[in-house]
Design a protein around this motif. Sequence first.
Motif, short mmCIF file in Angstrom:
data_model
loop_
_atom_site.label_atom_id
_atom_site.label_comp_id
_atom_site.label_asym_id
_atom_site.label_seq_id
_atom_site.Cartn_x
_atom_site.Cartn_y
_atom_site.Cartn_z
N PHE A 1 43.42 37.34 51.75
CA PHE A 1 44.28 36.22 51.42
C PHE A 1 44.56 36.26 49.93
N THR A 2 45.52 35.46 49.51
CA THR A 2 45.88 35.36 48.09
C THR A 2 45.46 33.99 47.57
N LEU A 3 44.78 33.98 46.45
CA LEU A 3 44.30 32.74 45.83
C LEU A 3 45.29 32.30 44.76
N THR A 4 45.73 31.06 44.84
CA THR A 4 46.65 30.50 43.86
C THR A 4 46.16 29.12 43.45
N GLY A 5 46.79 28.59 42.42
CA GLY A 5 46.52 27.21 42.03
C GLY A 5 45.22 27.00 41.28
N VAL A 6 44.61 28.06 40.74
CA VAL A 6 43.38 27.89 39.97
C VAL A 6 43.72 27.90 38.49
N ALA A 7 42.72 27.58 37.67
CA ALA A 7 42.93 27.50 36.23
C ALA A 7 43.16 28.88 35.62
N GLU A 8 43.69 28.90 34.41
CA GLU A 8 43.86 30.15 33.69
C GLU A 8 42.50 30.63 33.18
N LEU A 9 42.47 31.89 32.77
CA LEU A 9 41.22 32.50 32.31
C LEU A 9 40.64 31.79 31.09
N THR A 10 41.47 31.09 30.33
CA THR A 10 40.97 30.37 29.15
C THR A 10 39.95 29.31 29.51
N ALA A 11 39.90 28.90 30.80
CA ALA A 11 38.89 27.92 31.22
C ALA A 11 37.48 28.46 31.02
N ALA A 12 37.34 29.78 31.03
CA ALA A 12 36.01 30.37 30.82
C ALA A 12 35.44 30.05 29.46
N ASP A 13 36.31 29.73 28.51
CA ASP A 13 35.84 29.49 27.15
C ASP A 13 35.14 28.14 26.98
N SER A 14 35.18 27.31 28.01
CA SER A 14 34.47 26.02 27.93
C SER A 14 33.34 25.93 28.93
N ALA A 15 32.96 27.06 29.52
CA ALA A 15 31.91 27.06 30.54
C ALA A 15 30.53 26.94 29.92
N ASP A 16 29.67 26.13 30.55
CA ASP A 16 28.24 26.14 30.23
C ASP A 16 27.56 27.26 31.01
N THR A 17 28.03 27.47 32.25
CA THR A 17 27.60 28.60 33.07
C THR A 17 28.85 29.33 33.54
N LEU A 18 28.91 30.62 33.28
CA LEU A 18 30.05 31.43 33.68
C LEU A 18 29.60 32.41 34.75
N ILE A 19 30.23 32.31 35.92
CA ILE A 19 29.94 33.23 37.02
C ILE A 19 31.04 34.29 37.02
N VAL A 20 30.66 35.55 36.90
CA VAL A 20 31.61 36.62 36.65
C VAL A 20 32.11 37.23 37.96
N PRO A 21 33.24 37.96 37.92
CA PRO A 21 33.78 38.54 39.16
C PRO A 21 32.87 39.58 39.77
N ASN A 22 32.83 39.61 41.08
CA ASN A 22 32.15 40.68 41.81
C ASN A 22 33.15 41.28 42.80
N ARG A 23 33.15 42.61 42.88
CA ARG A 23 34.13 43.30 43.69
C ARG A 23 33.47 44.53 44.30
N PRO A 24 33.95 44.97 45.47
CA PRO A 24 33.36 46.16 46.09
C PRO A 24 33.76 47.46 45.40
N ASP A 25 34.89 47.45 44.67
CA ASP A 25 35.34 48.67 44.00
C ASP A 25 34.67 48.79 42.63
#
Length: 333
Positions: free
Chosen positions: A73-97
């Motif tokens: 599926f395609t994910l839309t409607g989420v925040a831009e990557l700049t939201a990571a700059d205000s995280a207290d906990t940042l969960i990073v991407p995980n991918r099979p490749d």
Amino acid sequence: MAQENSHGNSQGSARRGSRPHRVVVVIDENSNPFELGCVTEIFGLRRPELGRDLYDFTLCSPEPRTLMRDGFFTLTGVAELTAADSADTLIVPNRPDTEVPRRPAVLAAVRRAHARGARLVGFCSGAFTLAEAGVLDGRRATAHWQWADDFRRRFPAVRLEPDVLFVDDGDILTAAGSAAALDLGLHIVRRDFGAEVANSVSRRLVFAAHRDGGQRQFVERPVPDVPDESLAPLLAWAQERLGEPLTVAGLAAHAAMSPATLHRRFRAQLGTTPLAWLNGERTAFACRLIERGEERLDVVAHRSGLGTAANLRSRLRRETGLTPSAYRRRFGP
């Protein structure tokens, strides 16, 4: 565990800060839906049964439209990557490749978060994202067993522990595989809010509240050959009697099997030993007693089956990184 020594102070900020602890999850192309579901269940849902929400939860992505793993599926409607700059906990991407390099913008966001003291979390192949960002050099981490050799080859400076469910290295935490994301997520909730809240979240998930991170990633026999060999009745019986002088021999006798057979079944079904399981259950019960207001350490030790206040202190520090008094200050009523 986050605590008073080298593991920082994320517990206190999550529980008693002026605003909710902000968890931001970065989703990138080909990310795994299962881990996304896990983090949403644990960190993103409202908790009416607790009378409050535990976290401020945000999803973000470097692109407006993100194609998830294998085009499911395609994910839309989420925040831009700049939201990571205000995280207290940042969960990073995980991918099979795992062999495909991560986006430079994502790696830069991880480095910025680490530099300002945010807690970093990687589930399964998320360890590759953290390692590629350079924040794992000299640190302990885990990754899925099938990628262990490749991970060691590419990131020799990381202290990989491939045969555990998850690794808590203070401000950086990693989980071995997809289902271990739930183990680590509940561990983080327990670290932030205590055993009582973590138990409530686990009940809603209908998932085990506590499996020690040091347990093996996989069991010898995931699906028992004989269904009635399940340990569930024995575990339930023992959990009602933690304050009694239970022993491995006593557990085996109640289950009408030899200690050696009991040990094999614990290893096969739970990935741990009977004694380790019993000690973990007793320590978790001791934590709940302290959270409910019991201040007498000898009473907590007796009721939980840990025996002495000295043993209670030792077990609590090993499991939570805190002394009983520090645990009471942080999680007590």
